[in-house]
Design a protein around this motif. Structure first.
Motif, mmCIF file in Angstrom:
data_model
loop_
_atom_site.group_PDB
_atom_site.id
_atom_site.type_symbol
_atom_site.label_atom_id
_atom_site.label_comp_id
_atom_site.label_asym_id
_atom_site.label_seq_id
_atom_site.Cartn_x
_atom_site.Cartn_y
_atom_site.Cartn_z
ATOM 1 N N VAL A 282 0.884 -1.161 0.000
ATOM 2 C CA VAL A 282 0.000 0.000 0.000
ATOM 3 C C VAL A 282 0.917 1.203 0.000
ATOM 4 C CG1 VAL A 282 -1.688 1.343 1.306
ATOM 5 C CG2 VAL A 282 -1.915 -1.142 1.157
ATOM 6 N N ILE A 283 0.784 2.037 -1.022
ATOM 7 C CA ILE A 283 1.728 3.144 -1.169
ATOM 8 C C ILE A 283 1.030 4.489 -0.972
ATOM 9 C CG2 ILE A 283 1.494 3.152 -3.696
ATOM 10 C CD1 ILE A 283 4.579 3.746 -3.742
ATOM 11 N N ALA B 261 -7.373 2.701 4.850
ATOM 12 C CA ALA B 261 -8.464 1.726 4.750
ATOM 13 C C ALA B 261 -8.027 0.548 3.877
ATOM 14 C CB ALA B 261 -9.718 2.392 4.187
ATOM 15 N N SER B 262 -7.302 0.830 2.790
ATOM 16 C CA SER B 262 -6.797 -0.250 1.930
ATOM 17 C C SER B 262 -5.904 -1.178 2.740
ATOM 18 C CB SER B 262 -5.967 0.311 0.771
ATOM 19 O OG SER B 262 -6.683 1.287 0.066
ATOM 20 N N PHE B 263 -5.045 -0.543 3.537
ATOM 21 C CA PHE B 263 -4.129 -1.330 4.362
ATOM 22 C C PHE B 263 -4.914 -2.212 5.337
ATOM 23 C CE2 PHE B 263 -1.545 -1.760 8.253
ATOM 24 C CZ PHE B 263 -0.461 -2.437 7.720
ATOM 25 N N LEU C 197 3.967 -1.389 3.748
ATOM 26 C CA LEU C 197 3.511 -0.002 3.654
ATOM 27 C C LEU C 197 4.635 0.870 3.112
ATOM 28 C CD1 LEU C 197 1.546 1.205 6.777
ATOM 29 C CD2 LEU C 197 1.033 1.610 4.382
ATOM 30 N N VAL C 198 4.303 1.689 2.129
ATOM 31 C CA VAL C 198 5.295 2.583 1.571
ATOM 32 C C VAL C 198 4.804 4.018 1.737
ATOM 33 C CG1 VAL C 198 6.540 3.252 -0.507
ATOM 34 C CG2 VAL C 198 5.981 0.845 -0.131
#
Lengths: 206, 373
Positions: free
Chosen positions: B115-116, B303-305, B317-318
């Motif tokens: 997830v960036i 939320a995606s994470f 996570l980026v």
């Protein structure tokens, strides 16, 4: 860049499908080294192929006569017709030695991007062939990709009112392969088109 | 999961670089143009086969080189996998997993999940619907890699159909006999795509509301509810299943036929749909302030994470240059919210931009050389 005719030859060869600039150069120099007689024969074949070979007046397969070998063969079953996209598909099916009927070559598949619609394919010829009632089954053997499937759907609609049996080649698992390596689309199709091989009938009759 | 090793050849500014990474926080520090972002971009590329910065592959290959290779070693629980993608602009890319080639390069998508967060995220809130569709589809493919195939198929049918509409519109009738075949193909793939997007937004909803409150309430005392709703290009009524959506789409195509022929493009389908972001009662686009838009963009990523995390494994996570864009409050909130992720990769121009809560391994990036602190 080479001078004159050698560069012309490389350019011509390079325009062939599957031949890149490096291969074109290699073939050109191979021809330069080759025996003049061999090259002459090669050139003659190139000319002849355009002069002699044309399409079978019945099925559209490539042939040197008006009718191709398969259409002229009286032993082939005239009641079953297999519809393919290209002549080379006939060769592939012939290798199986499973099919004893006759063929019809469409000359491609419906693809608006390539500018091919039903009018550019030999569909009118197909309908004419079916007109006399000799053919009782049509097997559609177009490629299992988007364009081939679209062509198959179109053909199915055109043929439905004619009262002939229409079937389509099954999509499924490659023989000799592993189930785990099949992609999900192929595997999904294989499930849809699964064959009953015995046991209790799927829906018991009352 | 976390990345244990990254090796690049002829990727962006790097001719060759190899770094080892640990779980937890890693910070890449360096002035602009030194190559920090290229490192995290390559990791994201292996996960999604797309760059968050450019839409084509060509700029990813070092100027003068024919191809680039990204090699990423991923640790998931006690298992590790070596993912390799070779970028060949103008040709088909190649991918290998544990040294064995994949039949299709897109099969690599989803093995590594990322997830960036990046400065470009502001466009998710402020820009055109296409950015929000791209966000949704990328998340959908990470969650369900199979849908990458459906996506590609839909695009291909769409191109064929648009060409047909353009040519058929001109000479009428002639080729229109095949139009309904393309209609059905489009609706089948489209129905599946819409169903997947609606399902995804439903699953995302609680995470989004929670993430927005987490970012905005503490940072700016903003307690409104953030929502993202699917707004199709036509009325779906209650259709949610692929088959129902297919029927609804076919009916709408039928209604819009004259317009489509007139204009020569497909006007119905998921390629025209929109994801509407609302804050309380108002649409975020046009109404939200700069700060609120940032909170919303961060909430979408958080939320995606959270959603991907539900599958039992943290995505990597980026945080690419994102702290410099945020005010103090949002910066600290974001740092607090991502601190417990299995691996966080941060890029920043100066170490002072990174909130104190995020401490970990520091890498200095200068002129394409990466040095571990």
């Amino acid at each position: 860049m080479y001078d004159g005719v050698i560069q012309d030859l490389i350019d011509e060869l390079g325009s062939l499908p599957g031949v890149g600039p490096k291969s074109a150069q290699r073939i050109a120099f191979h021809l330069l080294d080759a025996d003049p007689e061999d090259v002459r024969r090669f050139a003659a074949v190139l000319v002849q192929v355009k002069e002699k070979v044309h399409f079978c007046s019945i099925c559209g397969n490539v042939t040197e006569d008006t009718e191709c070998r398969i259409c002229a063969d009286a032993r082939r079953d005239p009641t079953v017709l297999c519809v393919v996209e290209e002549s080379k598909d006939i060769l592939a099916i012939e290798r199986t030695r499973e099919f004893r009927g006759r063929y019809h070559v469409l000359g491609g598949a419906i693809s608006p991007i390539a500018g091919i619609g039903p009018d550019q394919l030999r569909i009118r010829e197909l309908l004419q062939r079916l007109g006399d009632g000799t053919v009782t089954e049509v097997i559609i053997a177009t490629d299992p990709n988007l364009e081939g499937e679209a062509t198959a759907t179109y053909l199915l609609r055109m043929l439905a009112p004619l009262g002939v049996r229409v079937s389509k080649l099954a999509s499924g698992l490659p023989v000799g392969g592993d189930l785990e390596y099949a992609d999900e689309v192929t595997l999904g199709r294989a499930f849809e088109g699964r064959l009953s091989v015995g046991g209790a009938p799927a829906e018991p009759r009352p | 999961m976390h990345v244990t090793r990254l090796a690049l050849h002829d990727f962006r500014s790097y001719d060759s670089v190899e770094i080892e990474l640990d779980p937890g926080v890693s910070v890449f520090v360096g002035a602009n143009g030194q190559g920090k972002t290229n490192l995290v971009e390559s990791i994201d590329y292996v996960a999604t086969l797309a760059s968050h910065r450019v839409s084509s592959d060509a700029p990813l290959v070092r100027a003068g080189a024919d191809s680039a290779v990204v090699r990423v070693e991923v640790q998931r629980g006690d298992r590790s996998a070596l993912l390799e993608v070779e970028l060949l602009p103008g040709k088909s890319n190649r991918a290998r997993v544990n040294r064995s080639p994949l039949p299709r390069v897109r099969d690599v998508v989803g093995i590594l999940r990322t997830v960036i967060f990046s400065p470009e995220d502001l466009a998710l809130v402020k820009s055109d619907p296409s950015d929000r569709r791209a966000f949704l589809d990328a998340l959908m493919v990470l969650q369900t890699p199979r849908l990458a195939g459906t996506r590609a198929e839909y695009d291909r049918i769409l191109r064929q159909r648009n060409t047909l509409l353009k040519t058929a519109g001109r000479n009428r009738r002639a080729e229109l006999s095949t139009l309904d075949i393309w209609d059905e193909n489009l609706a089948t793939a489209g129905g599946e795509l819409m169903a997947a997007r609606i399902r995804l937004l439903d699953a995302l909803a609680p995470h989004l509301a929670e993430a927005y409150v987490n970012v905005a309430a503490l940072a700016a005392a903003d307690r409104r509810t953030a929502t993202a709703t699917y707004r199709p290009s036509f009325d779906l009524a209650d259709a949610r299943e692929p088959a129902e959506l297919r029927e609804a789409m076919l009916a709408q195509i039928e209604r819009r036929r004259p317009d489509e022929l007139e204009r020569g493009v497909s006007l119905v389908g998921p390629h025209r749909d929109e994801v509407v972001l609302t804050l309380g009662d108002l649409p975020a686009k046009g109404y939200a302030s700069h700060g609120e838009s940032w909170s919303f963009a961060l909430a979408l990523r958080l939320a995606s994470f959270a959603l991907l995390r539900e599958d039992g494994d943290d995505p990597v996570l980026v945080l690419d240059d994102v702290f410099a864009e945020l005010d103090r409050g949002r910066r600290d909130q974001l740092a607090a919210l991502v601190g417990d992720a299995e691996q966080v990769l941060v890029t920043a121009a100066v170490l002072e931009d990174v909130p104190g809560g995020l401490t970990g391994q520091v890498f200095h990036v200068e002129q394409g050389v990466v040095k571990r602190d």
